[in-house]
Design a protein around this motif. Structure first.
Motif, short mmCIF file in Angstrom:
data_model
loop_
_atom_site.label_atom_id
_atom_site.label_comp_id
_atom_site.label_asym_id
_atom_site.label_seq_id
_atom_site.Cartn_x
_atom_site.Cartn_y
_atom_site.Cartn_z
N ASP A 46 0.84 -1.11 0.04
CA ASP A 46 -0.08 -0.01 0.08
C ASP A 46 0.84 1.17 -0.01
O ASP A 46 0.58 2.17 -0.61
N ARG A 85 2.52 1.75 -3.64
CA ARG A 85 1.43 2.29 -4.63
C ARG A 85 1.26 3.78 -4.41
O ARG A 85 0.85 4.38 -5.52
N THR A 119 4.40 0.50 -9.42
CA THR A 119 3.20 -0.48 -9.94
C THR A 119 3.86 -1.93 -9.72
O THR A 119 4.90 -2.29 -9.65
N GLU A 120 2.83 -2.69 -9.55
CA GLU A 120 3.03 -4.25 -9.35
C GLU A 120 3.56 -4.92 -10.50
O GLU A 120 2.63 -4.64 -11.71
#
Length: 434
Positions: free
Chosen positions: A27, A30, A35-36
């Motif tokens: 969290d 982000r 970015t994942e």
């Protein structure tokens, strides 16, 4: 937490297990425009300055800022771990106690297994909650589509009550504790109509607002409901659970969040299962970090990648022991780390740490550049001590590095004590190292 600039108290309050810690870190990342990426993606296509993270098994997380030329940028790595010693629920954990039950209610205790090297007595007589991961089937029509839900039940549902001194007069003389008998948490009276033998599943389902039948399995641990506290004459220490090693994970992530674009690829690697040997696919003994680094530098040849590793530097960040005022004889007589005097380099002649003179000197020079004092820890010569991430990781990744950490008291207790000054100094040192 609404901002990536939150403090260590907010983080430790939220990070009540390895799963909750990784969710909290994700969290924060982000919010800061990371970015994942997923291991199952065929092509990451990492761009210069790209800010990304990868989650493994919901309990390990690897965040990075790509260098100005990812295929040719050396790595600057800081590694810590998300797990801490404690207790995990066994499958079918409810253990009704018939002799203590009555009427429509069952007295229920829960069957637990010890995780890591726990100081057992420190967990007794505390209000305890449940946290971790629940695997659910969101749609009965698609039974193979499973989801992970990270949970935290803040209600003080559990306690591990100590046997009264009247029944155990030798309690202050050092009585051995059995995990299977003495350390079982008591849930209390549970209505038979609510399913005493399914009490945990029902609690989790109520929390998630789903049908209990949707819960397929879970990884649930106990946690101390008392949050972190400032202590000491000048309130400069922090006292809470899981400082080993979430304090170091916090420092690594904060240093990465403060970093801008640069020549090197900066990496914060938060592994799981260090406390049980790191031999899992999300642990430091797995190829997970090497695979991630290789994919960052995807356009490099194998030979070029090996050259990048040879030009890289790795900091293994795991907490060290501070000299205990009541037990100074347990420490090395010369090297006595103290709270508030800076990060600690960890040295061991039998290579339980990866530190050598060259890597220690390199870390000392990094700290000197930003006016961070450095201490050193060596085990008492009659005590073998433990190991950590560094030598485990370098058995799978050919990279130079140092083992270090902040010092603390009561390592592996339900509550540990460290210096807030050391945490701030370590973030400054990590920022310089990255």
């Amino acid at each position: 937490m609404a901002s990536g600039k939150t403090d260590i108290f907010d983080f430790m309050t939220a990070a009540v297990s390895n799963f909750n810690a990784v969710e909290t870190i994700a969290d924060l990342l982000r919010i800061e425009d990371f970015t994942e990426l997923r291991e199952s993606d065929f092509c990451w296509n990492v761009q210069p300055g790209g800010r990304h993270f990868v989650i493994k098994n919901d309990s390990a997380i690897f965040a990075f800022i790509a260098g100005e030329e990812p295929a040719a940028s050396p790595f600057r790595l800081i590694a810590a771990h998300s797990d801490s010693p404690g207790f995990r629920l066994k499958p079918n954990p409810e253990m009704p106690v018939g002799a203590c039950s009555g009427g429509a209610d069952l007295m229920v205790k829960l069957n637990v297994e010890k995780y890591g090297g726990v100081i057992l007595s420190s967990w007794m007589d505390r209000p305890l909650g449940l946290c971790g991961r629940v695997i659910v089937c969101p749609d009965f029509d698609f039974p193979l589509e499973l989801e992970s839900r990270i949970v935290r039940l803040d209600e003080p549902r559990l306690v591990i009550p100590r046997l009264a001194i009247h029944f155990n007069r030798a309690v202050n003389e050092g009585v051995p504790l059995s995990v299977q008998k003495d350390m079982l948490p008591i849930l209390g009276y549970v209505s038979k109509t609510l399913g005493g033998k399914d009490a945990v599943r029902n609690l989790l389902a109520n929390h998630l607002e789903i049908d209990p039948e949707q819960i397929i399995d879970f990884d649930i641990t106990l946690y101390d409901l008392q949050g972190p506290e400032r202590i000491g004459a000048d309130s400069s220490w922090i006292n809470c659970g899981r400082l080993d090693d979430l304090a170091m994970a916090w420092c690594a992530i904060q240093a990465l969040l403060e970093a801008g674009e640069g020549e090197n690829t900066r990496v914060a690697a938060i592994f799981d299962n260090e406390e049980t040997g790191s031999a899992t696919r999300q642990g430091a003994h797995s190829p997970v970090l090497r695979n991630i680094l290789r994919r960052i530098a995807a356009e490099a040849t194998d030979e070029q990648f090996l050259a990048l590793l040879a030009r890289s530097f790795f900091i293994s960040a795991d907490c060290a022991h501070a000299a205990h005022p009541n037990y100074l004889e347990k420490m090395d007589p010369v090297n006595l780390p103290r709270l508030g005097a800076g990060p600690v380099i960890k040295v061991n002649a039998n290579c339980k740490y990866m530190t050598d003179a060259l890597s220690a000197a390199r870390f000392k020079q990094i700290c000197a550049m930003v006016d961070v004092p450095v201490q050193e820890f060596v085990n008492h010569s009659d005590s073998p001590g433990g190991s950590t991430l560094g030598n485990i990781l370098t058995s799978t990744l050919d990279i130079d590095g140092v083992d270090m950490g902040i010092s603390l008291w009561s390592m592996h207790s339900a509550r540990e004590t460290a210096s807030l000054t050391d945490i701030a100094l370590t973030i400054r040192a990590f920022s310089a190292a990255l």
